[in-house]
Structures are given as C-alpha cells and as structure tokens.
Design an enzyme around this catalytic site. Sequence first.
Site: not given
Ligand code: E4P
Length: 221
Positions: A89
């Site tokens: 990622k």
């Molecule tokens: C996506 O891959 C992220 O880990 C995640 O969905 C972020 O979510 P949040 O905005 O609730 O922190």
Amino acid sequence: MQIFLDTSDVDIIKHHYQTGLIDGITTNPTLMMQAGRNPVEVISEISSVFSGRGYHIGSISAEVVADSAEEMVLQAEQYYSIGDNITIKVPCSYEGLKACKELSDRNIKVNVTLIFSLSQSILAAKAGATYISPFVGRCEDNNINGIELISSIKKVFKLNSITTTSILAASIRSIDHINNSFKAGADIVTLPPKIFEEMYHHDLTDLGLAQFDKDWKKLNS
Ligand code: E4P
C-alpha cells in the site's frame, strides 16, 4: 463483490476468516500503532491465516511509510517477500505513485491509498495499481461526496476499458456506506470489524428467530 477487513488485529481476523466471507485485509500505520506490535510480524501472521485455505489466498495490504519512492520500494521488499498474498500500500503522492509504477512493473500488487479525487484515481491506474482506495468516510468529513467519487471513477474506468485496477472503497463508517459504495460500482469494500458484524443484523431477523425458537420449543414440549 469482495469484502476486506480493515484491521491489524490477528485474533479478530482469524475469527471472521472462519466464515469464508472475507477476501482480504487492509492495514495502515494507525491500525498497526493500535495493534502495538512489529508490523512485519503482524503481516506475516495475517498472511498465514489466508494461506491456510489453498484456493483462496486473499490480499493483505501492508502500508509503506517513507519520504522517497526508493525507500518505499526497499520497505516493500520486507513485506512482499512474506508471500504471494501481500499487496503493497502506497500513498497517492508523487513518490508513492513512482513506487507504485516500479513495483507493479515487477508484478507486485499495489494498493494506492488516500484517494480523494478522480484525477488521483486516473494517475494510480496509469501507475499500474491493482487497487485504488477512495476514502468514503474522510471524504464525507470534508464535504466531498465519496459515493459520487466512486461512481465517477467507475464510469471513467469503464469508458477507458481499465479492467486491471479495482475500486476498493475504504474509510467505511456505516452500512449505508457499504451499500452505496457497491451500488456506485466499488469492486471491494474494506470494513472495520464492527461494521462487518453489523451487516448480519436486522431487527426483524431477531424477532423472527425468537418466534421460531419459541414455537420449536412448544412443538418439542
Ligand atoms: C483503508 O485502507 C484505510 O485503512 C481505512 O479504511 C481508513 O479508514 P479511517 O478513515 O476510518 O481511518
């Protein structure tokens, strides 16, 4: 239509994996901080949970955190060497997309995260991303319509025959976010475990079940 869990908690992952309904996992530095453990160890353990089922190796997103593409690629190596189900990622930035291009040219799956606009999605797709993660909840926090964003991405990908980049709706905070993301054309949603658990429930199911239980006991008494 796939469901990923958005967590670094290995016990919770093992619990939900047993349902056969979980297709992958996304993690991020905040979730790793909450787990309070070595990220490489955590990703290794998650990877083996999925490797247990030969026919479904899943996708486990491990996020790199660095200032340059070179460092991101270096960090990525310690993750993708763990197994075939690792996805790297990277953030949607100049350096992140450079790293994405380099990794995807080497056939390593990349999830480009922190997507808030159509133009970012276009660049990520051009950089060879396997997944792009529009952040529905954080869009909403900032008066951007995250669901419309997913619709536009879907439309542009379709018009341009982009079939190798999947839309992974992230930052999901409610059942409506899930339903609307899929309606808008998301290929995958990644869910905090609590929201995944909510998917099972409906008041009428509980009521119906209580009645059936009562009648079954009557029949057998
Ligand atoms: C996506 O891959 C992220 O880990 C995640 O969905 C972020 O979510 P949040 O905005 O609730 O922190």
